[in-house]
Design a protein around this motif. Structure first.
Motif, PDB file in Angstrom:
ATOM      1  N   GLU A 213     -40.484  39.209  -7.613  1.00 22.20           N
ATOM      2  CA  GLU A 213     -40.818  39.750  -8.931  1.00 22.20           C
ATOM      3  C   GLU A 213     -42.275  40.196  -8.994  1.00 22.20           C
ATOM      4  N   ASN A 214     -43.176  39.415  -8.434  1.00 20.58           N
ATOM      5  CA  ASN A 214     -44.592  39.787  -8.451  1.00 20.58           C
ATOM      6  C   ASN A 214     -44.885  41.002  -7.583  1.00 20.58           C
ATOM      7  N   LYS A 215     -44.192  41.133  -6.464  1.00 22.03           N
ATOM      8  CA  LYS A 215     -44.369  42.329  -5.638  1.00 22.03           C
ATOM      9  C   LYS A 215     -43.837  43.560  -6.355  1.00 22.03           C
ATOM     10  N   LEU A 216     -42.748  43.413  -7.040  1.00 20.04           N
ATOM     11  CA  LEU A 216     -42.178  44.514  -7.812  1.00 20.04           C
ATOM     12  C   LEU A 216     -43.119  44.917  -8.944  1.00 20.04           C
ATOM     13  N   LEU A 217     -43.672  43.948  -9.642  1.00 20.05           N
ATOM     14  CA  LEU A 217     -44.639  44.243 -10.704  1.00 20.05           C
ATOM     15  C   LEU A 217     -45.886  44.938 -10.153  1.00 20.05           C
ATOM     16  N   ALA A 218     -46.343  44.511  -8.976  1.00 21.26           N
ATOM     17  CA  ALA A 218     -47.511  45.142  -8.352  1.00 21.26           C
ATOM     18  C   ALA A 218     -47.202  46.594  -7.968  1.00 21.26           C
ATOM     19  N   LEU A 219     -45.988  46.845  -7.465  1.00 24.29           N
ATOM     20  CA  LEU A 219     -45.589  48.209  -7.115  1.00 24.29           C
ATOM     21  C   LEU A 219     -45.549  49.087  -8.364  1.00 24.29           C
ATOM     22  N   ILE A 220     -44.976  48.571  -9.434  1.00 23.15           N
ATOM     23  CA  ILE A 220     -44.924  49.316 -10.692  1.00 23.15           C
ATOM     24  C   ILE A 220     -46.337  49.652 -11.157  1.00 23.15           C
ATOM     25  N   LYS A 221     -47.223  48.679 -11.130  1.00 18.72           N
ATOM     26  CA  LYS A 221     -48.607  48.888 -11.566  1.00 18.72           C
ATOM     27  C   LYS A 221     -49.301  49.947 -10.704  1.00 18.72           C
ATOM     28  N   ALA A 222     -49.093  49.876  -9.385  1.00 15.98           N
ATOM     29  CA  ALA A 222     -49.719  50.847  -8.483  1.00 15.98           C
ATOM     30  C   ALA A 222     -49.195  52.258  -8.738  1.00 15.98           C
ATOM     31  N   LEU A 223     -47.898  52.379  -8.968  1.00 14.07           N
ATOM     32  CA  LEU A 223     -47.320  53.701  -9.228  1.00 14.07           C
ATOM     33  C   LEU A 223     -47.748  54.245 -10.585  1.00 14.07           C
ATOM     34  N   GLN A 224     -47.885  53.373 -11.571  1.00 17.53           N
ATOM     35  CA  GLN A 224     -48.392  53.820 -12.865  1.00 17.53           C
ATOM     36  C   GLN A 224     -49.809  54.353 -12.718  1.00 17.53           C
ATOM     37  N   SER A 225     -50.592  53.719 -11.878  1.00 23.60           N
ATOM     38  CA  SER A 225     -51.954  54.177 -11.610  1.00 23.60           C
ATOM     39  C   SER A 225     -51.942  55.530 -10.903  1.00 23.60           C
ATOM     40  N   LYS A 226     -51.055  55.691  -9.919  1.00 26.04           N
ATOM     41  CA  LYS A 226     -50.934  56.974  -9.218  1.00 26.04           C
ATOM     42  C   LYS A 226     -50.512  58.078 -10.183  1.00 26.04           C
ATOM     43  N   ARG A 227     -49.589  57.778 -11.075  1.00 23.95           N
ATOM     44  CA  ARG A 227     -49.134  58.766 -12.045  1.00 23.95           C
ATOM     45  C   ARG A 227     -50.287  59.156 -12.965  1.00 23.95           C
ATOM     46  N   ARG A 228     -51.009  58.162 -13.436  1.00 25.60           N
ATOM     47  CA  ARG A 228     -52.142  58.406 -14.329  1.00 25.60           C
ATOM     48  C   ARG A 228     -53.221  59.257 -13.645  1.00 25.60           C
ATOM     49  N   ASP A 229     -53.472  58.964 -12.365  1.00 30.36           N
ATOM     50  CA  ASP A 229     -54.522  59.674 -11.624  1.00 30.36           C
ATOM     51  C   ASP A 229     -54.039  60.973 -10.991  1.00 30.36           C
ATOM     52  N   GLY A 230     -52.737  61.234 -11.051  1.00 36.18           N
ATOM     53  CA  GLY A 230     -52.185  62.453 -10.455  1.00 36.18           C
ATOM     54  C   GLY A 230     -52.129  62.433  -8.943  1.00 36.18           C
ATOM     55  N   ASN A 231     -51.981  61.242  -8.341  1.00 35.55           N
ATOM     56  CA  ASN A 231     -51.993  61.099  -6.879  1.00 35.55           C
ATOM     57  C   ASN A 231     -50.607  60.927  -6.266  1.00 35.55           C
ATOM     58  N   TRP A 232     -49.553  61.259  -6.975  1.00 36.35           N
ATOM     59  CA  TRP A 232     -48.198  61.082  -6.461  1.00 36.35           C
ATOM     60  C   TRP A 232     -47.856  62.252  -5.558  1.00 36.35           C
ATOM     61  N   ASP A 233     -47.492  61.962  -4.315  1.00 38.87           N
ATOM     62  CA  ASP A 233     -47.096  62.983  -3.344  1.00 38.87           C
ATOM     63  C   ASP A 233     -45.610  63.260  -3.522  1.00 38.87           C
ATOM     64  N   LYS A 234     -45.277  64.458  -4.002  1.00 36.56           N
ATOM     65  CA  LYS A 234     -43.884  64.783  -4.313  1.00 36.56           C
ATOM     66  C   LYS A 234     -43.115  65.356  -3.122  1.00 36.56           C
ATOM     67  N   GLU A 235     -43.797  65.576  -2.026  1.00 32.05           N
ATOM     68  CA  GLU A 235     -43.119  66.172  -0.874  1.00 32.05           C
ATOM     69  C   GLU A 235     -42.364  65.123  -0.078  1.00 32.05           C
ATOM     70  N   VAL A 236     -41.211  65.538   0.433  1.00 32.04           N
ATOM     71  CA  VAL A 236     -40.450  64.689   1.342  1.00 32.04           C
ATOM     72  C   VAL A 236     -40.981  64.959   2.744  1.00 32.04           C
ATOM     73  N   HIS A 237     -41.382  63.927   3.422  1.00 34.32           N
ATOM     74  CA  HIS A 237     -41.933  64.072   4.772  1.00 34.32           C
ATOM     75  C   HIS A 237     -40.912  63.625   5.806  1.00 34.32           C
ATOM     76  N   GLU A 238     -40.895  64.340   6.920  1.00 37.85           N
ATOM     77  CA  GLU A 238     -39.996  63.953   8.012  1.00 37.85           C
ATOM     78  C   GLU A 238     -40.511  62.660   8.631  1.00 37.85           C
ATOM     79  N   SER A 239     -39.607  61.809   8.980  1.00 35.79           N
ATOM     80  CA  SER A 239     -39.966  60.580   9.634  1.00 35.79           C
ATOM     81  C   SER A 239     -40.472  60.880  11.039  1.00 35.79           C
TER      82      SER A 239
END
Length: 96
Positions: free
Chosen positions: A64-90
């Protein structure tokens, strides 16, 4: 409920939209709460030993705490505009 947690994390990530990803992470968080409630119920009717419940509770807390940390980090990325929308090849080669 336990399988729903990982399934929702994966499905949200594959949507490639940060808003949808966050939505699915929040659904996974809800499934985590559902799982805890069910385990408490099983303990209450003596279907789980105290030892088994305590081990589950520790693991649940970590997840649960790792999930909450992931949510918080992604909210920060969304706020800062740092979300990479491209799909990258493995870069990992798969045996086919």
């Amino acid at each position: 409920a336990a399988q729903s947690i990982s399934s929702n994390i994966a499905e949200g990530y594959c949507r490639r939209s940060i808003n949808e990803y966050l939505q699915f992470l929040n659904i996974a968080l809800g499934s985590s709460g559902e799982l805890l409630t069910r385990m408490i119920g099983l303990k209450a009717i003596s279907k789980l030993t105290d030892e088994v419940f305590e081990e589950f509770d520790k693991l649940h807390y970590k997840v649960e705490n790792k999930l909450l940390a992931l949510i918080k980090a992604l909210q920060s990325k969304r706020r800062d505009g740092n979300w990479d929308k491209e799909v990258h090849e493995s870069k990992v080669k798969h045996n086919t």
